[in-house]
Design an enzyme around this catalytic site. Sequence first.
Site, PDB file in Angstrom:
ATOM      1  N   ARG B 122       0.742  -1.060   0.003  1.00 33.30           N
ATOM      2  CA  ARG B 122       0.011  -0.045   0.106  1.00 33.30           C
ATOM      3  C   ARG B 122       1.105   1.332   0.141  1.00 33.30           C
ATOM      4  O   ARG B 122       1.823   1.375   0.779  1.00 33.30           O
ATOM      5  CB  ARG B 122      -0.914  -0.074   1.265  1.00 33.30           C
ATOM      6  CG  ARG B 122      -1.853   1.073   1.287  1.00 33.30           C
ATOM      7  CD  ARG B 122      -2.626   1.117   2.475  1.00 33.30           C
ATOM      8  NE  ARG B 122      -3.489   2.321   2.682  1.00 33.30           N
ATOM      9  CZ  ARG B 122      -4.962   2.025   2.333  1.00 33.30           C
ATOM     10  NH1 ARG B 122      -5.438   1.071   1.920  1.00 33.30           N
ATOM     11  NH2 ARG B 122      -5.825   3.107   2.542  1.00 33.30           N
ATOM     12  N   GLY B 124      -0.259   5.371  -1.059  1.00 33.49           N
ATOM     13  CA  GLY B 124      -1.179   6.308  -0.441  1.00 33.49           C
ATOM     14  C   GLY B 124      -2.614   5.971  -0.282  1.00 33.49           C
ATOM     15  O   GLY B 124      -3.506   6.438   0.183  1.00 33.49           O
ATOM     16  N   THR B 126      -4.868   5.406  -2.674  1.00 33.97           N
ATOM     17  CA  THR B 126      -5.893   6.077  -3.368  1.00 33.97           C
ATOM     18  C   THR B 126      -6.289   5.335  -4.690  1.00 33.97           C
ATOM     19  O   THR B 126      -6.960   5.760  -5.315  1.00 33.97           O
ATOM     20  CB  THR B 126      -5.397   7.041  -3.892  1.00 33.97           C
ATOM     21  OG1 THR B 126      -4.196   6.909  -4.583  1.00 33.97           O
ATOM     22  CG2 THR B 126      -4.930   8.053  -2.723  1.00 33.97           C
ATOM     23  N   GLU B 251       1.141  -4.312  -9.908  1.00 32.57           N
ATOM     24  CA  GLU B 251       0.175  -4.129  -8.883  1.00 32.57           C
ATOM     25  C   GLU B 251       0.489  -4.898  -7.871  1.00 32.57           C
ATOM     26  O   GLU B 251      -0.601  -5.285  -7.007  1.00 32.57           O
ATOM     27  CB  GLU B 251      -1.150  -4.379  -9.452  1.00 32.57           C
ATOM     28  CG  GLU B 251      -1.487  -3.487 -10.680  1.00 32.57           C
ATOM     29  CD  GLU B 251      -2.857  -3.487 -11.118  1.00 32.57           C
ATOM     30  OE1 GLU B 251      -3.967  -4.127 -10.143  1.00 32.57           O
ATOM     31  OE2 GLU B 251      -3.401  -3.183 -12.225  1.00 32.57           O
ATOM     32  N   GLY B 252       1.674  -5.019  -7.282  1.00 32.51           N
ATOM     33  CA  GLY B 252       1.943  -5.747  -5.986  1.00 32.51           C
ATOM     34  C   GLY B 252       1.956  -7.233  -6.059  1.00 32.51           C
ATOM     35  O   GLY B 252       2.143  -7.899  -5.065  1.00 32.51           O
ATOM     36  N   ILE B 257       7.784  -2.629  -4.814  1.00 32.64           N
ATOM     37  CA  ILE B 257       8.765  -1.836  -5.374  1.00 32.64           C
ATOM     38  C   ILE B 257       9.143  -0.783  -4.045  1.00 32.64           C
ATOM     39  O   ILE B 257       8.244  -0.132  -3.330  1.00 32.64           O
ATOM     40  CB  ILE B 257       7.883  -0.745  -6.564  1.00 32.64           C
ATOM     41  CG1 ILE B 257       7.690  -1.625  -7.483  1.00 32.64           C
ATOM     42  CG2 ILE B 257       8.611   0.442  -6.669  1.00 32.64           C
ATOM     43  CD1 ILE B 257       6.380  -1.079  -8.411  1.00 32.64           C
ATOM     44  N   TYR B 432     -12.487  10.152 -20.211  1.00 39.33           N
ATOM     45  CA  TYR B 432     -12.899   9.782 -18.671  1.00 39.33           C
ATOM     46  C   TYR B 432     -14.287  10.377 -18.694  1.00 39.33           C
ATOM     47  O   TYR B 432     -14.813  11.292 -18.875  1.00 39.33           O
ATOM     48  CB  TYR B 432     -11.791  10.862 -18.077  1.00 39.33           C
ATOM     49  CG  TYR B 432     -11.804  10.788 -16.641  1.00 39.33           C
ATOM     50  CD1 TYR B 432     -10.817  10.112 -15.904  1.00 39.33           C
ATOM     51  CD2 TYR B 432     -12.793  11.072 -15.628  1.00 39.33           C
ATOM     52  CE1 TYR B 432     -10.649  10.078 -14.600  1.00 39.33           C
ATOM     53  CE2 TYR B 432     -12.809  10.995 -14.484  1.00 39.33           C
ATOM     54  CZ  TYR B 432     -11.781  10.490 -13.881  1.00 39.33           C
ATOM     55  OH  TYR B 432     -11.711  10.302 -12.461  1.00 39.33           O
TER      56      TYR B 432
END
Lengths: 511, 511
Positions: B122, B124, B126, B251-252, B257, B432
């Site tokens: 994890r 931030g 967000t 994405e982990g 990282i 978007y």
Amino acid sequence: MSTSHWAWGPEPDPDELREMGRLTAAYTGIGDPAAWEEPVPFERVRLAPSRVPVPGELREFCSAEPYQRVTRTYGQAYRDLIRAYRGDFGNAPDLVARPRDEGEVERVLAWASAEGVAVVPRGGGTSVVGGVEARFDGPAVCLDLGRMRRVLEVDEVSRAALVEAGASGPEINGRLPGELRLRFFPQSYEFSTLGGWIATRAGGHYATLHTHIDDLVEAVRAITPAGVWESRRLPGSGAGPSPDRWLLGSEGALGVITRAWVRVQERPAFKVSVPVRFLSWEAAVAAVRDLAQSGLHPSNCRLLDAREAALASGGDGRHAVLIVGFESADHPVDAWSARALEITGGHGGEAGEAGGSPGGARQDREWKGTFTRMPYLRNAYPGLGLIAETFETAVTWDRFPALHEAVMGTFGERIAVSCRLAFAYPDGPAPYYTVLAPAIRGEEVAQWDDLKRRVSEVLLRHGATITHHHAVGRDHRPFYDRQRPEPFALALRAAKQALDPAGVLNPGVLV
Amino acid sequence: MSTSHWAWGPEPDPDELREMGRLTAAYTGIGDPAAWEEPVPFERVRLAPSRVPVPGELREFCSAEPYQRVTRTYGQAYRDLIRAYRGDFGNAPDLVARPRDEGEVERVLAWASAEGVAVVPRGGGTSVVGGVEARFDGPAVCLDLGRMRRVLEVDEVSRAALVEAGASGPEINGRLPGELRLRFFPQSYEFSTLGGWIATRAGGHYATLHTHIDDLVEAVRAITPAGVWESRRLPGSGAGPSPDRWLLGSEGALGVITRAWVRVQERPAFKVSVPVRFLSWEAAVAAVRDLAQSGLHPSNCRLLDAREAALASGGDGRHAVLIVGFESADHPVDAWSARALEITGGHGGEAGEAGGSPGGARQDREWKGTFTRMPYLRNAYPGLGLIAETFETAVTWDRFPALHEAVMGTFGERIAVSCRLAFAYPDGPAPYYTVLAPAIRGEEVAQWDDLKRRVSEVLLRHGATITHHHAVGRDHRPFYDRQRPEPFALALRAAKQALDPAGVLNPGVLV
């Protein structure tokens, strides 16, 4: 004209070749025209019989015919050139398959996986790192994509084209409609192919911004033994690691690239190119750095050191020459060019005449002519007894001065080393070095291997990459293994094992 | 101020929140301020006891304390917001580890691999796609990088900085020397972190060219259960598939990282920004396409449809507004801007006052203010009974009109859909969309899931990507699985297995 079994392009005329040798010796001061050696003609090359009979299910597009095998043995490294010149085709593939469609590619992979025959995919055969040579034990089939060379579809709205992997540079641009072009001109443009560019992350002619084919690829399709790998046409995406970026640089080890959507553009209507001379190499390098960090994005920003400038564009042997160019299909580029020349002027650069006026245009044209003619010039090296190695790298600006000094100081006086900065990034240059040395006749391969080893050690020691745009192949492999992160190597091996369980795809490359 | 257990930022003042709700209802015509619902306070949230005792070897930086667990349960999707608002923390991690260095990260991975405890990295927090939620069976530890937030090294010559993964946008820019900045401003800038940006291929503020963090990354270092994955600092390379591009978007799931070298720049000294109004949406889209294909590379090229323009910058509700901006630290950008306005004028766009003069500057400032304030506005949605989904995609220009029509026509009259083109590529836009709907109280998650499913089907059907810069996480996973090439999925699974044999890294994400 048919491809020579040893030369770049068709078989050279023997007299012209000798003449080129004399000129090369006069220019470089290396090699001995009096001791000229003739190439071994095709009829006398050494070629072992094929160890594999042509399989019945592939016979429509597969051959064991000597000319086919010989002309698919090597790439275009000097190491390849000298062996071919001497008639040594010991690593010829046993078979050459020339599929006409993806179905036939699949049939080759299925047969090869079942029989344990290695598959070496081949585009234009212009690898300079041993990427297309069956340099391993056991039988091999060369999978030549040369019959799959169509432009299949053009989307003029999005400016993208679907092109088969075996299409060469001129074929792609000749088949695009109207003013649309794939703006990608590597030195091998005449023969190298889209599939080869993607598999090797080739570098084009843009000095900044879109330096590699990576930046022009919208989607890729490859045939793997585990199925068809086809990415979606997308202008951008953030959905997981990019599938295309796994194939870019995969060098035939993960799958056979059969087609790709590439971004095309209108041919530039506005061009400016200016040669800028510098007495100080360091000042010229600083100017390139400032240009690369300026956000001007010159299309050309090639710095030739004094030796290269003298050979390539009639320089005086004392000045380094920087060619700064801008091009656009949309707008005049004068504002861009004017600011670029302010920057170079701030570093003491003397700008010559801009393209369009006689001096600059001639210089630019001469440079471009030399650029695409270069591979032909190499044909004279083996006969002349001149050994050549060109290698390119990239390094951050802070490390470049020490790297450059080390490279230039690696060899003795009888070996000529010259440098150009071929590409420039905000955080570092991609220098390209040419090493010319007198050959010890018969020992050229060992000599070249020694050169390669010495420069590669310098690159790794100074934090540079083993290659900026020539791929890893077999020649760079030991150094690549030391450069890449070890967990990445683990992951890459696992990925290959999943896609190519029989391990037949281009063995020895990458993993 | 400490982070709220449910809101963006610190706990909002209850009266201000209600007032924001009233304004939102007035602006959007959705939600009922009279039926305002209060958030469940922290003291009353539902949280299961931790299933895992804090391991002795991690106790210096690991906790099972409720506030720690609750504030690391969710990301920032509306789906997360509504559950947190109602006090539902059923998927809270059992432990929160907050390592201070890479050694402590390694200890967490070693312990988790040995014990079979899932690790959810994890930054931030967000994520808007469920990327940081332990939405799976079995125990989980949240690996919060928030204590690793230093700028470790700056190379001012190459303009690059080595930054720890847990540093947020303001922390990075606050710690860079002189005028150097990391020019990367996602909407989550205030809280999101470098490591999160890399893991999710986040999008910044540049509308063209350097749209994703991918383009600003020079080298990455990650800790995997199989060892340290550290790439070499290189401005460019062609040595095999890029190791960095395997971590970008991982994405982990492949590793944690911990630091990266990023490209920094001087703060721009020259800026121009001009609002351009269009009565026709189609004409505005054509103008954006021409700008994207012009090679001008505007830093800002955001097109707001009439509804977005009315909400975001006081538009009249009839005109779409395109903000075209250029910025440079090196040179005035007037020539660039002038040509851009010629292009937009050719499509019937009426240019307003350029930034620097009152109208344009105000409009630009208002837009920017709204942009970074947006996440705070969302705090009022649950109380008001307004359900929101924002989703972004990218598609080629030829397919965009049909996609846009389909998205805008997916919902009935009571649901408001608006669009902006946030990024523009030569071959397509990245639209978007914002969807605002009246909530059925208590059914919001199911309602949201239904919205998501419907829009995602439209995206896939029209050849678009499931995400342009919000990552896959758990919410996009079923659609991502249909989008990616199957052999790529095979290879990714094999790579993960090699790096994370215990399968503890962010289970359910990507593979």
